[in-house]
Write a protein that holds these residues in place. Structure first.
Motif, PDB file in Angstrom:
ATOM      1  N   ARG A   1      13.455 -61.796  22.476  1.00 19.42           N
ATOM      2  CA  ARG A   1      14.340 -60.710  22.349  1.00 19.42           C
ATOM      3  C   ARG A   1      14.961 -60.360  20.585  1.00 19.42           C
ATOM      4  O   ARG A   1      14.873 -59.679  19.963  1.00 19.42           O
ATOM      5  N   THR A   2      15.368 -61.770  20.441  1.00 20.55           N
ATOM      6  CA  THR A   2      15.952 -61.817  18.941  1.00 20.55           C
ATOM      7  C   THR A   2      14.847 -61.611  17.924  1.00 20.55           C
ATOM      8  O   THR A   2      15.285 -61.152  16.844  1.00 20.55           O
ATOM      9  N   THR A   3      13.765 -62.508  18.099  1.00 20.33           N
ATOM     10  CA  THR A   3      12.793 -62.201  16.924  1.00 20.33           C
ATOM     11  C   THR A   3      12.130 -60.923  17.350  1.00 20.33           C
ATOM     12  O   THR A   3      10.915 -60.739  16.562  1.00 20.33           O
ATOM     13  N   LYS A   4      12.367 -60.119  18.207  1.00 20.35           N
ATOM     14  CA  LYS A   4      11.806 -58.774  18.258  1.00 20.35           C
ATOM     15  C   LYS A   4      10.356 -58.837  18.445  1.00 20.35           C
ATOM     16  O   LYS A   4       9.609 -57.940  18.385  1.00 20.35           O
ATOM     17  N   GLN A   5       9.912 -59.862  19.452  1.00 21.36           N
ATOM     18  CA  GLN A   5       8.448 -59.946  19.869  1.00 21.36           C
ATOM     19  C   GLN A   5       8.338 -59.726  21.403  1.00 21.36           C
ATOM     20  O   GLN A   5       7.235 -59.961  22.010  1.00 21.36           O
ATOM     21  N   GLN A   6       9.306 -59.254  21.719  1.00 23.80           N
ATOM     22  CA  GLN A   6       9.089 -59.247  23.473  1.00 23.80           C
ATOM     23  C   GLN A   6       8.217 -58.238  24.160  1.00 23.80           C
ATOM     24  O   GLN A   6       7.567 -58.423  25.047  1.00 23.80           O
ATOM     25  N   HIS A   7       7.773 -57.247  23.411  1.00 23.44           N
ATOM     26  CA  HIS A   7       6.721 -56.380  23.706  1.00 23.44           C
ATOM     27  C   HIS A   7       5.332 -56.923  23.469  1.00 23.44           C
ATOM     28  O   HIS A   7       4.276 -56.351  23.974  1.00 23.44           O
ATOM     29  N   CYS A   8       5.192 -57.981  22.636  1.00 20.98           N
ATOM     30  CA  CYS A   8       3.875 -58.559  22.543  1.00 20.98           C
ATOM     31  C   CYS A   8       3.651 -59.496  23.802  1.00 20.98           C
ATOM     32  O   CYS A   8       1.922 -59.803  23.774  1.00 20.98           O
ATOM     33  N   HIS A   9       4.714 -60.044  24.571  1.00 21.52           N
ATOM     34  CA  HIS A   9       4.137 -61.174  25.392  1.00 21.52           C
ATOM     35  C   HIS A   9       4.710 -60.664  26.715  1.00 21.52           C
ATOM     36  O   HIS A   9       5.836 -60.387  27.088  1.00 21.52           O
ATOM     37  N   SER A  10       3.788 -60.543  27.715  1.00 26.92           N
ATOM     38  CA  SER A  10       4.362 -60.068  29.339  1.00 26.92           C
ATOM     39  C   SER A  10       4.488 -61.342  29.947  1.00 26.92           C
ATOM     40  O   SER A  10       3.980 -62.491  29.594  1.00 26.92           O
ATOM     41  N   MET A  11       5.287 -61.215  31.143  1.00 19.45           N
ATOM     42  CA  MET A  11       5.428 -62.518  31.897  1.00 19.45           C
ATOM     43  C   MET A  11       4.221 -62.975  32.410  1.00 19.45           C
ATOM     44  O   MET A  11       4.077 -64.343  32.321  1.00 19.45           O
ATOM     45  N   GLU A  12       3.239 -62.125  32.794  1.00 21.57           N
ATOM     46  CA  GLU A  12       1.988 -62.564  33.244  1.00 21.57           C
ATOM     47  C   GLU A  12       1.195 -63.549  32.206  1.00 21.57           C
ATOM     48  O   GLU A  12       0.652 -64.455  32.415  1.00 21.57           O
ATOM     49  N   SER A  13       1.102 -62.978  30.969  1.00 25.00           N
ATOM     50  CA  SER A  13       0.695 -63.699  29.818  1.00 25.00           C
ATOM     51  C   SER A  13       1.219 -64.987  29.416  1.00 25.00           C
ATOM     52  O   SER A  13       0.554 -65.918  29.294  1.00 25.00           O
ATOM     53  N   ILE A  14       2.374 -65.006  29.659  1.00 27.26           N
ATOM     54  CA  ILE A  14       3.272 -66.305  29.354  1.00 27.26           C
ATOM     55  C   ILE A  14       2.907 -67.384  30.529  1.00 27.26           C
ATOM     56  O   ILE A  14       2.608 -68.815  30.089  1.00 27.26           O
ATOM     57  N   GLN A  15       2.874 -66.857  31.777  1.00 25.11           N
ATOM     58  CA  GLN A  15       2.510 -67.963  32.502  1.00 25.11           C
ATOM     59  C   GLN A  15       1.065 -68.424  32.737  1.00 25.11           C
ATOM     60  O   GLN A  15       0.749 -69.655  32.769  1.00 25.11           O
ATOM     61  N   GLN A  16       0.091 -67.233  32.254  1.00 17.83           N
ATOM     62  CA  GLN A  16      -1.168 -67.844  32.247  1.00 17.83           C
ATOM     63  C   GLN A  16      -1.156 -68.691  30.786  1.00 17.83           C
ATOM     64  O   GLN A  16      -1.725 -69.977  31.092  1.00 17.83           O
ATOM     65  N   HIS A  17      -0.558 -68.662  29.794  1.00 13.73           N
ATOM     66  CA  HIS A  17      -0.743 -69.634  28.530  1.00 13.73           C
ATOM     67  C   HIS A  17      -0.079 -70.900  29.062  1.00 13.73           C
ATOM     68  O   HIS A  17      -0.581 -71.823  28.605  1.00 13.73           O
TER      69      HIS A  17
END
Lengths: 529, 114
Positions: free
Chosen positions: A415-431
């Motif tokens: 949120r602080t670096t304004k990147q939250q729309h690039c990564h979804s929860m699903e993609s983070i867990q996959q990574h």
């Protein structure tokens, strides 16, 4: 043997050919058009501009027409100058452009493929036809094929096989892109091949079919010469299509218009559209992803500059011409802005320092949280006594088990670096599951979140529509020149490309004898006397 | 003050006579020299022109014969008892100044203030 004059035959053959080609072409275009218009009923290319369908402005009295509200009267009166059954000038232009686009693109792809297939068949069947026709048409007169002649059969067979493989390797690759104009070299090569084969056929039909030549070895040699020449044309194709642009000739500078990211690439001698294609492919690998959230700060600053001043016209309207008034207004605004003491640079400085501090703090918390989370998992060794099946997890479950402990820190950082729309929860867990499977350290896992990566790294929906528009003053099939500029427009931003020619480099040689490396000490002594 | 090869060197010079002082077995003059054609002129601390390979006075012993005779740091020695000192090696310069049979040395020195 009576000699026949070949002249009366040739025009007839040519006339037949041209007639066949024109009829075939006409028939093909009609078929394409019919296909296209039948498809268009179900929603066309999905372009953002709305296509006007007659009947859309009919005042629908039924409540089933969406949010029927008091505004329906307004929409009917807003349509000025057009009734439901007529189209305004802009609509006509829009519809024809739409028609052209959709018909043009698909039709062209089909036409290209059909022409390629026809040409291919022509090329491969011609030598075989040359060899087989004498046996069919005048078998009694034909000399029998001796050893040399049969050796030539093998040669024709292998050369045709090599030609087949070579054509498959060079031409039958999946198309990378749809370019706005035809690929000039390919068209030239196709025309060359066609003319070549046609001239061979003409010669064959006049000299061999008509006179029913009985020297079969000569005919076989003629077929072999055709295949040889086709292989040479293929060599020409390789040189023109592949080799010519390998040597770097231009250095292009690509700048993204939204945030100024610049990269430089070396390209060979290419046409503008092929250079644009190469640049787009590099863009997806090299440029960090376009993040519109990072641009909002400068936009708000600009808005504040404009909002600070208001211009009132004290003299009242009607004095000067409208242009003069606008000019004097803008001049007054610029003068006032220059005079007033602007402290926005101060705000910017402190804001940026504060943001930097915040980001670093969140990053520290994130790194610690992730490192701690990774310590909870261990790869199970085979020698360990078997644990209960509930304890043994596959990577996906392991990721889901440790994700909650780092989720909050990661979300705050994004949120602080304004990147939250690039990564979804699903993609983070996959990574995370991917990193665990490949024994990566926490730092390796975090790398893709700490720095914005190239567009390739993110999901397909971030590839920002693979539709690019090439805007260029010179024709796009012209070659790149020194100082040519063109723009590649995407939905949110554009890439401005400038090309510069790499200068001619003059290098000279200097020989240094290894024995010439000699040194002395530099002294400064002081003696007292 | 540096010499141009092929052209005569002109300078305003002052004559300084120093009486050597006997210290034990040696006759000393009470100053130190630096420079010479075998030395690196760029490292000469007292010279004005850093390409000048002449002999310069780098130090004066306080109370010594050189100070008494009004020799100053930074003076360039052009001649010693008639012997040229503008194109000599450091060792040659030392030898010409410390001849055992001479009690008096007559220096021709030049300095900027002249």
């Amino acid at each position: 043997r009576e000699t026949r004059a070949p002249c009366p035959r040739r025009p007839a053959v040519k006339a037949v050919w041209t007639r066949i080609c024109s009829y075939g072409g006409l028939f093909y275009c009609c078929w394409c058009l019919k296909r296209k218009t039948s498809k268009r009923g179900g929603g066309g290319a999905g372009a953002p501009e709305a296509t006007v369908e007659p009947g859309s402005f009919l005042p629908s009295g039924s409540p089933a027409a969406g949010s029927q509200d008091d505004n329906w009267g307004e929409t009917t009166t807003a349509v000025t100058g057009t009734s439901e059954h007529s189209l305004s000038q802009e609509d006509i232009v829009r519809i024809t452009k739409d028609l052209e686009d959709s018909v043009g693109l698909d039709c062209r792809r089909y036409v290209t493929r059909t022409i390629a297939v026809i040409l291919g068949l022509l090329v491969f069947l011609t030598p075989l036809a040359f060899l087989v026709l004498p046996h069919i048409l005048w078998p009694e007169k034909l000399q029998s094929c001796g050893t040399a002649c049969e050796g030539l059969y093998i040669s024709v067979a292998f050369k045709l096989l090599i030609l087949l493989l070579a054509v498959w390797a060079l031409f039958f690759r999946p198309a990378r892109a749809g370019l706005p104009r035809v690929f000039v070299f390919r068209v030239l090569l196709a025309v060359l091949v066609f003319l070549f084969v046609v001239s061979y056929w003409l010669f064959y039909s006049v000299r061999i079919l008509d006179s029913q030549d009985d020297n079969y070895q000569g005919i076989v040699q003629y077929a072999v010469s055709l295949v040889d020449a086709l292989l040479f044309i293929h060599y020409l194709a390789v040189v023109l299509l592949e080799l010519r642009q390998l040597q770097p000739c231009f250095s292009v500078c690509v700048t993204r218009s939204s945030d100024g990211e610049t990269r430089h690439y070396n390209l060979g001698q290419l046409s503008i559209q092929r250079a644009a294609l190469a640049i787009i492919e590099h863009y997806y690998c090299d440029f960090p992803i376009h993040n519109p959230a990072l641009l909002s700060a400068s936009k708000s600053r600009a808005a504040k500059h404009l909002a600070g001043l208001k211009v009132y016209n004290v003299d009242g309207p009607g004095n000067n011409a409208a242009a003069g008034m606008a000019q004097s207004q803008s001049r007054a605004m610029i003068a006032a802005a220059a005079r007033r003491r602007d402290t926005s640079h101060n705000e910017l400085y402190y804001e940026e320092a504060e943001h930097e501090r915040r980001v670093r703090k969140r990053r520290a918390r994130l790194v610690v949280a992730v490192e701690e989370a990774f310590t909870h998992i261990k790869r199970m060794q085979e020698e360990e006594p078997k644990k209960a099946p509930g304890d043994v997890m596959d990577p996906r479950e392991a990721a889901q088990a440790i994700f909650p402990s780092m989720a909050r820190a990661l979300q705050k950082y994004l949120r602080t670096t304004k990147q939250q729309h690039c990564h979804s929860m699903e993609s983070i867990q996959q990574h995370l599951a991917f990193c665990i499977t490949n024994n990566m350290t926490p730092k390796a896992f975090l790398e893709s979140y700490l720095t914005p990566g190239p567009t390739l790294q993110y999901g397909k929906d971030h590839w920002l529509g693979r539709r690019w528009t090439l805007i260029s003053e010179a024709s796009v099939t012209n070659g790149l020149k020194d100082g040519s500029v063109f723009v590649l427009k995407c939905v949110d931003f554009s890439l401005v490309v400038t090309a510069k020619k790499i200068p001619y480099i003059q290098m000279s040689e200097e020989y240094i004898d290894p024995k010439s490396h000699k040194f002395v000490l530099r002294l400064q002594s002081e003696t007292s006397v | 003050m540096s010499f141009v090869p092929g052209k005569p060197v002109t300078a305003v010079v002052q004559i300084i006579e120093i009486q050597k002082l006997r210290q034990g077995d040696n006759l000393i003059l009470g100053f130190s020299i630096g420079g010479g054609i075998d030395q690196d002129p760029g490292q000469n601390p007292v010279s004005e022109d850093k390409s000048d390979m002449g002999i310069y006075v780098t130090r004066i012993t306080p109370g010594g014969p050189a100070e008494v005779a009004d020799l100053r740091v930074g003076d360039k020695i052009m001649q010693v008892n008639g012997w040229d000192m503008t194109v000599v090696t450091h060792d040659q310069a030392r030898k010409r100044l410390t001849k055992k049979n001479e009690k008096v040395v007559r220096l021709l020195i030049t300095r900027k203030s002249l």
